[in-house]
Design a protein around this motif. Sequence first.
Motif, PDB file in Angstrom:
ATOM      1  N   ALA A 178      31.060  27.073 -28.968  1.00  0.00           N
ATOM      2  CA  ALA A 178      31.352  25.749 -28.412  1.00  0.00           C
ATOM      3  C   ALA A 178      30.366  24.718 -28.942  1.00  0.00           C
ATOM      4  O   ALA A 178      29.204  25.020 -29.184  1.00  0.00           O
ATOM      5  CB  ALA A 178      31.284  25.793 -26.897  1.00  0.00           C
ATOM      6  N   SER A 179      30.877  23.499 -29.107  1.00  0.00           N
ATOM      7  CA  SER A 179      30.054  22.351 -29.497  1.00  0.00           C
ATOM      8  C   SER A 179      30.333  21.219 -28.528  1.00  0.00           C
ATOM      9  O   SER A 179      31.479  21.004 -28.135  1.00  0.00           O
ATOM     10  CB  SER A 179      30.410  21.871 -30.900  1.00  0.00           C
ATOM     11  N   ILE A 180      29.288  20.494 -28.154  1.00  0.00           N
ATOM     12  CA  ILE A 180      29.444  19.326 -27.282  1.00  0.00           C
ATOM     13  C   ILE A 180      28.711  18.167 -27.942  1.00  0.00           C
ATOM     14  O   ILE A 180      27.526  18.276 -28.272  1.00  0.00           O
ATOM     15  CB  ILE A 180      28.867  19.581 -25.875  1.00  0.00           C
ATOM     16  N   LEU A 181      29.425  17.063 -28.136  1.00  0.00           N
ATOM     17  CA  LEU A 181      28.845  15.859 -28.712  1.00  0.00           C
ATOM     18  C   LEU A 181      28.702  14.818 -27.606  1.00  0.00           C
ATOM     19  O   LEU A 181      29.669  14.515 -26.903  1.00  0.00           O
ATOM     20  CB  LEU A 181      29.738  15.310 -29.832  1.00  0.00           C
ATOM     21  N   ASN A 182      27.512  14.302 -27.425  1.00  0.00           N
ATOM     22  CA  ASN A 182      27.243  13.234 -26.452  1.00  0.00           C
ATOM     23  C   ASN A 182      26.824  11.988 -27.221  1.00  0.00           C
ATOM     24  O   ASN A 182      26.066  12.084 -28.187  1.00  0.00           O
ATOM     25  CB  ASN A 182      26.104  13.632 -25.505  1.00  0.00           C
ATOM     26  N   ALA A 183      27.293  10.832 -26.776  1.00  0.00           N
ATOM     27  CA  ALA A 183      26.931   9.578 -27.436  1.00  0.00           C
ATOM     28  C   ALA A 183      26.764   8.477 -26.406  1.00  0.00           C
ATOM     29  O   ALA A 183      27.380   8.508 -25.334  1.00  0.00           O
ATOM     30  CB  ALA A 183      27.999   9.186 -28.452  1.00  0.00           C
ATOM     31  N   GLN A 184      25.924   7.509 -26.736  1.00  0.00           N
ATOM     32  CA  GLN A 184      25.657   6.388 -25.840  1.00  0.00           C
ATOM     33  C   GLN A 184      25.370   5.153 -26.690  1.00  0.00           C
ATOM     34  O   GLN A 184      24.652   5.233 -27.683  1.00  0.00           O
ATOM     35  CB  GLN A 184      24.448   6.731 -24.975  1.00  0.00           C
ATOM     36  N   VAL A 185      25.950   4.018 -26.312  1.00  0.00           N
ATOM     37  CA  VAL A 185      25.721   2.743 -26.982  1.00  0.00           C
ATOM     38  C   VAL A 185      25.505   1.704 -25.894  1.00  0.00           C
ATOM     39  O   VAL A 185      26.199   1.714 -24.873  1.00  0.00           O
ATOM     40  CB  VAL A 185      26.940   2.329 -27.848  1.00  0.00           C
ATOM     41  N   GLY A 186      24.540   0.816 -26.105  1.00  0.00           N
ATOM     42  CA  GLY A 186      24.294  -0.174 -25.067  1.00  0.00           C
ATOM     43  C   GLY A 186      23.430  -1.329 -25.519  1.00  0.00           C
ATOM     44  O   GLY A 186      23.105  -1.479 -26.700  1.00  0.00           O
ATOM     45  N   TYR A 187      23.061  -2.140 -24.512  1.00  0.00           N
ATOM     46  CA  TYR A 187      22.228  -3.317 -24.740  1.00  0.00           C
ATOM     47  C   TYR A 187      21.198  -3.419 -23.628  1.00  0.00           C
ATOM     48  O   TYR A 187      21.539  -3.303 -22.445  1.00  0.00           O
ATOM     49  CB  TYR A 187      23.083  -4.590 -24.781  1.00  0.00           C
ATOM     50  N   ARG A 188      19.928  -3.629 -24.015  1.00  0.00           N
ATOM     51  CA  ARG A 188      18.843  -3.782 -23.042  1.00  0.00           C
ATOM     52  C   ARG A 188      18.548  -5.262 -22.850  1.00  0.00           C
ATOM     53  O   ARG A 188      18.158  -5.950 -23.779  1.00  0.00           O
ATOM     54  CB  ARG A 188      17.592  -3.066 -23.519  1.00  0.00           C
ATOM     55  N   PHE A 189      18.739  -5.728 -21.614  1.00  0.00           N
ATOM     56  CA  PHE A 189      18.341  -7.080 -21.224  1.00  0.00           C
ATOM     57  C   PHE A 189      16.914  -6.999 -20.694  1.00  0.00           C
ATOM     58  O   PHE A 189      16.325  -5.917 -20.621  1.00  0.00           O
ATOM     59  CB  PHE A 189      19.292  -7.612 -20.144  1.00  0.00           C
ATOM     60  N   ASP A 190      16.358  -8.117 -20.249  1.00  0.00           N
ATOM     61  CA  ASP A 190      14.982  -8.107 -19.726  1.00  0.00           C
ATOM     62  C   ASP A 190      14.857  -7.247 -18.473  1.00  0.00           C
ATOM     63  O   ASP A 190      13.887  -6.518 -18.310  1.00  0.00           O
ATOM     64  CB  ASP A 190      14.514  -9.535 -19.409  1.00  0.00           C
ATOM     65  N   ASN A 191      15.839  -7.338 -17.555  1.00  0.00           N
ATOM     66  CA  ASN A 191      15.714  -6.666 -16.259  1.00  0.00           C
ATOM     67  C   ASN A 191      16.722  -5.541 -16.022  1.00  0.00           C
ATOM     68  O   ASN A 191      16.681  -4.904 -14.977  1.00  0.00           O
ATOM     69  CB  ASN A 191      15.843  -7.684 -15.113  1.00  0.00           C
ATOM     70  N   PHE A 192      17.648  -5.340 -16.936  1.00  0.00           N
ATOM     71  CA  PHE A 192      18.632  -4.272 -16.745  1.00  0.00           C
ATOM     72  C   PHE A 192      19.223  -3.855 -18.102  1.00  0.00           C
ATOM     73  O   PHE A 192      19.027  -4.502 -19.108  1.00  0.00           O
ATOM     74  CB  PHE A 192      19.737  -4.688 -15.765  1.00  0.00           C
ATOM     75  N   THR A 193      19.956  -2.765 -18.069  1.00  0.00           N
ATOM     76  CA  THR A 193      20.569  -2.189 -19.277  1.00  0.00           C
ATOM     77  C   THR A 193      22.062  -1.955 -19.014  1.00  0.00           C
ATOM     78  O   THR A 193      22.436  -1.514 -17.927  1.00  0.00           O
ATOM     79  CB  THR A 193      19.904  -0.846 -19.620  1.00  0.00           C
ATOM     80  N   VAL A 194      22.879  -2.242 -20.016  1.00  0.00           N
ATOM     81  CA  VAL A 194      24.316  -1.973 -19.944  1.00  0.00           C
ATOM     82  C   VAL A 194      24.638  -0.992 -21.073  1.00  0.00           C
ATOM     83  O   VAL A 194      24.183  -1.189 -22.217  1.00  0.00           O
ATOM     84  CB  VAL A 194      25.130  -3.270 -20.141  1.00  0.00           C
ATOM     85  N   TYR A 195      25.381   0.059 -20.748  1.00  0.00           N
ATOM     86  CA  TYR A 195      25.735   1.022 -21.782  1.00  0.00           C
ATOM     87  C   TYR A 195      27.016   1.733 -21.450  1.00  0.00           C
ATOM     88  O   TYR A 195      27.475   1.737 -20.297  1.00  0.00           O
ATOM     89  CB  TYR A 195      24.602   2.028 -22.017  1.00  0.00           C
TER      90      TYR A 195
END
Length: 92
Positions: free
Chosen positions: A72-89
């Motif tokens: 088995a293979s599992i691929l995990n990925a994450q893309v986002g943007y870091r603001f001054d006080n919070f992060t969105v991804y």
Amino acid sequence: MRQRLGGEPVDLSGNSLDRSPAVSFTVGATYDHVSGVFASASLNYQSSYWSDVFNLGPDDLAGDLTEKIDSASILNAQVGYRFDNFTVYVFG
């Protein structure tokens, strides 16, 4: 020697260890840009393995008591943007 159900001794020499894949690894990478954009990915892999020490397949007597687990293979990925006080991804 180990006993199978029914009490018969069984020679296990040469059998693979149960629940022990021959190969397993994790590899990953992360990218951070000064603008706040970031991305990361990782890949987890493990080769096939036997569910118990008897290494019996479906054609063997009592083969329903054990099985070979597929690789088995599992691929995990994450893309986002870091603001001054919070992060969105997003991830998957």
